[in-house]
Design a protein around this motif. Structure first.
Motif, short mmCIF file in Angstrom:
data_model
loop_
_atom_site.label_atom_id
_atom_site.label_comp_id
_atom_site.label_asym_id
_atom_site.label_seq_id
_atom_site.Cartn_x
_atom_site.Cartn_y
_atom_site.Cartn_z
N LEU A 14 0.83 -1.22 0.00
CA LEU A 14 0.00 0.00 0.00
C LEU A 14 0.86 1.26 0.00
CD1 LEU A 14 -2.84 -1.09 2.46
CD2 LEU A 14 -3.05 -0.67 -0.01
N GLU A 15 2.02 1.20 0.65
CA GLU A 15 2.93 2.36 0.63
C GLU A 15 3.39 2.64 -0.80
OE1 GLU A 15 4.42 4.34 4.02
OE2 GLU A 15 2.40 4.11 3.21
N VAL A 16 3.68 1.59 -1.56
CA VAL A 16 4.11 1.77 -2.95
C VAL A 16 2.98 2.40 -3.76
CG1 VAL A 16 4.77 0.54 -5.07
CG2 VAL A 16 5.82 -0.08 -2.87
N VAL A 17 1.76 1.93 -3.57
CA VAL A 17 0.60 2.50 -4.28
C VAL A 17 0.42 3.96 -3.87
CG1 VAL A 17 -1.92 2.38 -4.55
CG2 VAL A 17 -0.56 0.28 -4.55
N LYS A 18 0.54 4.25 -2.57
CA LYS A 18 0.37 5.62 -2.09
C LYS A 18 1.44 6.55 -2.65
CE LYS A 18 0.93 6.31 2.28
NZ LYS A 18 0.69 6.22 3.71
N VAL A 19 2.68 6.08 -2.70
CA VAL A 19 3.76 6.89 -3.26
C VAL A 19 3.47 7.21 -4.73
CG1 VAL A 19 6.19 6.75 -4.03
CG2 VAL A 19 5.59 6.29 -1.65
N ALA A 20 3.05 6.22 -5.50
CA ALA A 20 2.73 6.45 -6.92
C ALA A 20 1.58 7.44 -7.05
CB ALA A 20 2.39 5.13 -7.60
N ALA A 21 0.56 7.29 -6.21
CA ALA A 21 -0.60 8.19 -6.27
C ALA A 21 -0.20 9.61 -5.88
CB ALA A 21 -1.71 7.68 -5.36
N LEU A 22 0.61 9.75 -4.84
CA LEU A 22 1.04 11.09 -4.43
C LEU A 22 1.92 11.75 -5.49
CD1 LEU A 22 1.79 10.45 -0.65
CD2 LEU A 22 -0.05 11.87 -1.61
N LEU A 23 2.80 10.97 -6.10
CA LEU A 23 3.63 11.52 -7.16
C LEU A 23 2.76 11.99 -8.33
CD1 LEU A 23 6.51 12.10 -8.13
CD2 LEU A 23 6.58 9.77 -9.03
N ALA A 24 1.83 11.16 -8.74
CA ALA A 24 0.93 11.53 -9.84
C ALA A 24 0.09 12.75 -9.47
CB ALA A 24 0.02 10.36 -10.19
N ALA A 25 -0.43 12.78 -8.25
CA ALA A 25 -1.25 13.92 -7.81
C ALA A 25 -0.43 15.20 -7.77
CB ALA A 25 -1.86 13.64 -6.43
N GLY A 26 0.77 15.11 -7.21
CA GLY A 26 1.62 16.30 -7.12
C GLY A 26 1.98 16.85 -8.48
N ILE A 27 2.33 15.99 -9.40
CA ILE A 27 2.67 16.43 -10.76
C ILE A 27 1.45 17.04 -11.44
CG2 ILE A 27 3.32 15.62 -13.07
CD1 ILE A 27 5.19 13.58 -11.61
N ALA A 28 0.30 16.36 -11.34
CA ALA A 28 -0.92 16.89 -11.98
C ALA A 28 -1.33 18.22 -11.37
CB ALA A 28 -2.05 15.87 -11.85
N LEU A 29 -1.22 18.33 -10.05
CA LEU A 29 -1.56 19.60 -9.39
C LEU A 29 -0.60 20.70 -9.81
CD1 LEU A 29 -2.41 18.26 -5.84
CD2 LEU A 29 -3.98 19.55 -7.31
#
Length: 148
Positions: free
Chosen positions: A126-141
């Motif tokens: 879940l940490e790996v999934v969360k890291v990928a999601a946060l990276l994607a969210a940060g870039i998109a934002l």
């Protein structure tokens, strides 16, 4: 607001990377760290991280509620918040019970090492999934705040 949300997301991402992928694996390799001491440190650190993560998630949700970003940002943020919720409500309590059992010596670590439970692997995945999601969210934002 998009730049603020991106800054919060990248701060959250940095904390998860530093604690989950640096501190946690290295802690038990330090000289003189026993299993009880390492578990005690880990419990304190992850309890603190979890509280900070909840605070940062609340901030970013408030920021995007005021100024909604595009669907990519919202989807990635939704995944990150959902993962944090599952970790907080379902996985961390199991890990806590497991560490309680090890500390109470009701679960004997084979060979002096902690036998990682299924919950450990779930948490790490879940940490790996969360890291990928946060990276994607940060870039998109960030892209949205530059473009918008």
């Amino acid at each position: 607001m998009g730049a603020i949300a991106a800054a919060v997301v990248f701060s959250w991402l940095g904390m998860v990377l530093a604690i989950s992928f640096l501190e946690a694996p290295l802690k038990f390799r330090a000289p003189g760290i026993t299993i009880p001491l390492g578990l005690g440190i880990g419990r304190l650190v992850f309890r603190a991280l979890n509280g900070v993560e909840i605070g940062l998630a609340t901030l970013v949700v408030a920021a995007v509620a005021v100024d909604p970003p595009g669907p990519a940002s919202l989807t990635a943020l939704g995944v990150a918040v959902a993962v944090l919720t599952v970790q907080s409500l379902l996985v961390r309590p199991r890990l806590r019970r497991r560490s309680d059992a090890v500390l109470a010596a009701t679960v004997a670590p084979p060979g002096g090492m902690i036998d990682r439970s299924h919950a450990h692997y779930v948490y790490a995945g879940l940490e790996v999934v969360k890291v990928a999601a946060l990276l994607a969210a940060g870039i998109a934002l960030q892209i949205g705040s530059v473009v918008g």
